[in-house]
Design a protein around this motif. Sequence first.
Motif, PDB file in Angstrom:
ATOM      1  N   ALA A  96       0.836  -1.210   0.000  1.00 52.97           N
ATOM      2  CA  ALA A  96       0.000   0.000   0.000  1.00 52.97           C
ATOM      3  C   ALA A  96       0.868   1.257   0.000  1.00 52.97           C
ATOM      4  CB  ALA A  96      -0.934  -0.004   1.202  1.00 52.97           C
ATOM      5  N   VAL A  97       1.911   1.250   0.802  1.00 55.46           N
ATOM      6  CA  VAL A  97       2.808   2.408   0.866  1.00 55.46           C
ATOM      7  C   VAL A  97       3.521   2.599  -0.475  1.00 55.46           C
ATOM      8  CG1 VAL A  97       4.913   3.302   1.955  1.00 55.46           C
ATOM      9  CG2 VAL A  97       3.093   2.317   3.370  1.00 55.46           C
ATOM     10  N   ALA A  98       3.989   1.516  -1.062  1.00 52.22           N
ATOM     11  CA  ALA A  98       4.692   1.616  -2.346  1.00 52.22           C
ATOM     12  C   ALA A  98       3.751   2.088  -3.455  1.00 52.22           C
ATOM     13  CB  ALA A  98       5.310   0.271  -2.707  1.00 52.22           C
ATOM     14  N   TYR A  99       2.577   1.491  -3.553  1.00 54.80           N
ATOM     15  CA  TYR A  99       1.613   1.906  -4.579  1.00 54.80           C
ATOM     16  C   TYR A  99       1.215   3.371  -4.394  1.00 54.80           C
ATOM     17  CZ  TYR A  99       0.733  -2.939  -6.089  1.00 54.80           C
ATOM     18  OH  TYR A  99       0.839  -4.211  -6.578  1.00 54.80           O
ATOM     19  N   THR A 100       0.993   3.759  -3.154  1.00 51.17           N
ATOM     20  CA  THR A 100       0.608   5.144  -2.877  1.00 51.17           C
ATOM     21  C   THR A 100       1.747   6.092  -3.230  1.00 51.17           C
ATOM     22  OG1 THR A 100      -0.905   4.420  -1.138  1.00 51.17           O
ATOM     23  CG2 THR A 100      -0.249   6.730  -1.117  1.00 51.17           C
ATOM     24  N   GLY A 101       2.971   5.715  -2.907  1.00 52.21           N
ATOM     25  CA  GLY A 101       4.115   6.554  -3.267  1.00 52.21           C
ATOM     26  C   GLY A 101       4.222   6.750  -4.766  1.00 52.21           C
ATOM     27  N   VAL A 102       4.065   5.670  -5.520  1.00 49.77           N
ATOM     28  CA  VAL A 102       4.101   5.771  -6.982  1.00 49.77           C
ATOM     29  C   VAL A 102       2.923   6.600  -7.474  1.00 49.77           C
ATOM     30  CG1 VAL A 102       3.784   4.421  -9.118  1.00 49.77           C
ATOM     31  CG2 VAL A 102       5.460   3.696  -7.406  1.00 49.77           C
ATOM     32  N   GLY A 103       1.757   6.387  -6.886  1.00 50.32           N
ATOM     33  CA  GLY A 103       0.572   7.158  -7.277  1.00 50.32           C
ATOM     34  C   GLY A 103       0.765   8.651  -7.050  1.00 50.32           C
ATOM     35  N   ILE A 104       1.323   9.016  -5.920  1.00 47.36           N
ATOM     36  CA  ILE A 104       1.564  10.427  -5.628  1.00 47.36           C
ATOM     37  C   ILE A 104       2.586  11.005  -6.613  1.00 47.36           C
ATOM     38  CG2 ILE A 104       2.570  12.021  -3.934  1.00 47.36           C
ATOM     39  CD1 ILE A 104       1.194  10.274  -1.756  1.00 47.36           C
ATOM     40  N   LEU A 105       3.620  10.246  -6.924  1.00 48.50           N
ATOM     41  CA  LEU A 105       4.610  10.716  -7.905  1.00 48.50           C
ATOM     42  C   LEU A 105       3.962  10.928  -9.276  1.00 48.50           C
ATOM     43  CD1 LEU A 105       7.784   8.624  -6.996  1.00 48.50           C
ATOM     44  CD2 LEU A 105       7.433  11.085  -6.703  1.00 48.50           C
ATOM     45  N   LEU A 106       3.058  10.038  -9.668  1.00 50.77           N
ATOM     46  CA  LEU A 106       2.358  10.207 -10.942  1.00 50.77           C
ATOM     47  C   LEU A 106       1.448  11.436 -10.917  1.00 50.77           C
ATOM     48  CD1 LEU A 106       1.557   6.477 -11.721  1.00 50.77           C
ATOM     49  CD2 LEU A 106       3.104   7.977 -13.015  1.00 50.77           C
ATOM     50  N   LEU A 107       0.817  11.708  -9.787  1.00 50.62           N
ATOM     51  CA  LEU A 107       0.008  12.922  -9.661  1.00 50.62           C
ATOM     52  C   LEU A 107       0.876  14.161  -9.808  1.00 50.62           C
ATOM     53  CD1 LEU A 107      -2.426  12.013  -6.719  1.00 50.62           C
ATOM     54  CD2 LEU A 107      -2.896  11.956  -9.177  1.00 50.62           C
ATOM     55  N   VAL A 108       2.045  14.128  -9.215  1.00 52.62           N
ATOM     56  CA  VAL A 108       2.975  15.259  -9.320  1.00 52.62           C
ATOM     57  C   VAL A 108       3.414  15.449 -10.770  1.00 52.62           C
ATOM     58  CG1 VAL A 108       5.283  16.079  -8.684  1.00 52.62           C
ATOM     59  CG2 VAL A 108       3.759  15.153  -6.922  1.00 52.62           C
ATOM     60  N   VAL A 109       3.731  14.352 -11.460  1.00 52.94           N
ATOM     61  CA  VAL A 109       4.137  14.446 -12.866  1.00 52.94           C
ATOM     62  C   VAL A 109       3.007  15.066 -13.691  1.00 52.94           C
ATOM     63  CG1 VAL A 109       4.713  13.099 -14.938  1.00 52.94           C
ATOM     64  CG2 VAL A 109       5.824  12.580 -12.763  1.00 52.94           C
ATOM     65  N   GLY A 110       1.780  14.631 -13.451  1.00 56.20           N
ATOM     66  CA  GLY A 110       0.633  15.198 -14.167  1.00 56.20           C
ATOM     67  C   GLY A 110       0.434  16.673 -13.858  1.00 56.20           C
ATOM     68  N   ALA A 111       0.599  17.053 -12.598  1.00 60.18           N
ATOM     69  CA  ALA A 111       0.448  18.458 -12.212  1.00 60.18           C
ATOM     70  C   ALA A 111       1.536  19.318 -12.843  1.00 60.18           C
ATOM     71  CB  ALA A 111       0.474  18.597 -10.690  1.00 60.18           C
ATOM     72  N   VAL A 112       2.758  18.809 -12.878  1.00 55.58           N
ATOM     73  CA  VAL A 112       3.856  19.550 -13.504  1.00 55.58           C
ATOM     74  C   VAL A 112       3.593  19.711 -15.000  1.00 55.58           C
ATOM     75  CG1 VAL A 112       6.326  19.438 -14.104  1.00 55.58           C
ATOM     76  CG2 VAL A 112       5.580  18.982 -11.759  1.00 55.58           C
ATOM     77  N   ALA A 113       3.091  18.661 -15.643  1.00 52.92           N
ATOM     78  CA  ALA A 113       2.781  18.741 -17.071  1.00 52.92           C
ATOM     79  C   ALA A 113       1.723  19.817 -17.328  1.00 52.92           C
ATOM     80  CB  ALA A 113       2.304  17.387 -17.593  1.00 52.92           C
ATOM     81  N   LEU A 114       0.669  19.844 -16.507  1.00 50.32           N
ATOM     82  CA  LEU A 114      -0.371  20.868 -16.676  1.00 50.32           C
ATOM     83  C   LEU A 114       0.196  22.255 -16.397  1.00 50.32           C
ATOM     84  CD1 LEU A 114      -3.320  21.523 -17.300  1.00 50.32           C
ATOM     85  CD2 LEU A 114      -3.817  21.180 -14.866  1.00 50.32           C
ATOM     86  N   ASP A 115       1.058  22.350 -15.401  1.00 47.81           N
ATOM     87  CA  ASP A 115       1.692  23.635 -15.081  1.00 47.81           C
ATOM     88  C   ASP A 115       2.517  24.142 -16.265  1.00 47.81           C
ATOM     89  OD1 ASP A 115       2.305  25.822 -13.440  1.00 47.81           O
ATOM     90  OD2 ASP A 115       4.074  24.846 -12.614  1.00 47.81           O
ATOM     91  N   LEU A 116       3.194  23.235 -16.966  1.00 47.53           N
ATOM     92  CA  LEU A 116       4.003  23.627 -18.124  1.00 47.53           C
ATOM     93  C   LEU A 116       3.133  24.048 -19.322  1.00 47.53           C
ATOM     94  CD1 LEU A 116       6.784  20.884 -17.984  1.00 47.53           C
ATOM     95  CD2 LEU A 116       7.009  23.322 -17.392  1.00 47.53           C
ATOM     96  N   LEU A 117       1.919  23.520 -19.387  1.00 51.26           N
ATOM     97  CA  LEU A 117       1.013  23.843 -20.493  1.00 51.26           C
ATOM     98  C   LEU A 117       0.243  25.144 -20.282  1.00 51.26           C
ATOM     99  CD1 LEU A 117      -0.444  20.275 -21.075  1.00 51.26           C
ATOM    100  CD2 LEU A 117       1.001  21.557 -22.674  1.00 51.26           C
ATOM    101  N   THR A 118       0.279  25.675 -19.075  1.00 51.32           N
ATOM    102  CA  THR A 118      -0.502  26.862 -18.741  1.00 51.32           C
ATOM    103  C   THR A 118       0.413  28.000 -18.306  1.00 51.32           C
ATOM    104  OG1 THR A 118      -0.791  26.012 -16.486  1.00 51.32           O
ATOM    105  CG2 THR A 118      -2.561  25.543 -18.058  1.00 51.32           C
ATOM    106  N   PRO A 119      -0.022  29.246 -18.533  1.00 45.96           N
ATOM    107  CA  PRO A 119       0.804  30.383 -18.130  1.00 45.96           C
ATOM    108  C   PRO A 119       0.808  30.574 -16.610  1.00 45.96           C
ATOM    109  CG  PRO A 119      -1.282  31.155 -19.020  1.00 45.96           C
ATOM    110  CD  PRO A 119      -1.261  29.667 -19.201  1.00 45.96           C
ATOM    111  N   GLY A 120       1.918  31.037 -16.100  1.00 49.61           N
ATOM    112  CA  GLY A 120       2.014  31.297 -14.665  1.00 49.61           C
ATOM    113  C   GLY A 120       2.247  30.013 -13.881  1.00 49.61           C
ATOM    114  N   HIS A 121       2.055  30.117 -12.589  1.00 48.58           N
ATOM    115  CA  HIS A 121       2.279  28.989 -11.686  1.00 48.58           C
ATOM    116  C   HIS A 121       0.927  28.422 -11.275  1.00 48.58           C
ATOM    117  CE1 HIS A 121       4.379  26.482  -8.894  1.00 48.58           C
ATOM    118  NE2 HIS A 121       3.785  27.039  -7.852  1.00 48.58           N
TER     119      HIS A 121
END
Length: 139
Positions: A8-33
């Motif tokens: 559970a801890v490992a899956y959750t850690g990977v899941g959170i990292l994937l959420l961060v990657v998705g958020a960073v991708a959206l941040d790069l596609l949009t102006p500002g922070h």
Amino acid sequence: MLASIGYAVAYTGVGILLLVVGAVALDLLTPGHLARHIYEERSVNAAIALAAGFLGQGAIAFTTIWTNATSGFGTALGWTVVFGLIGVALQVAAFVVLDLLTPGKLGAALMQVPFHPGSLVHAAATLAVSAIIVASIWP
């Protein structure tokens, strides 16, 4: 039970990292922070866009774990990483296509403080892409 807690801890850690990657991708596609638009400027549009990405990524991670857990921890974790990254890439592709098909700049519309209906269209596209990925995983 300890093994399941570790999974559970490992899956959750990977899941959170994937959420961060998705958020960073959206941040790069949009102006500002992106976080500043949501938490300081209180942009509902930005929050809708990010929330849809999180829900879509969560559905992809859930499906990969649920359908592959019996094949072993490493295999299921690998599926989660691979399909999570595919999810981010295809959500980015959907953003770019939607941006090309609509007037103005989608990223700018998503960062506006007053509600913009384009944020709902973007959210629907993001969730639809995620549902298609989920369907491709599901046996």
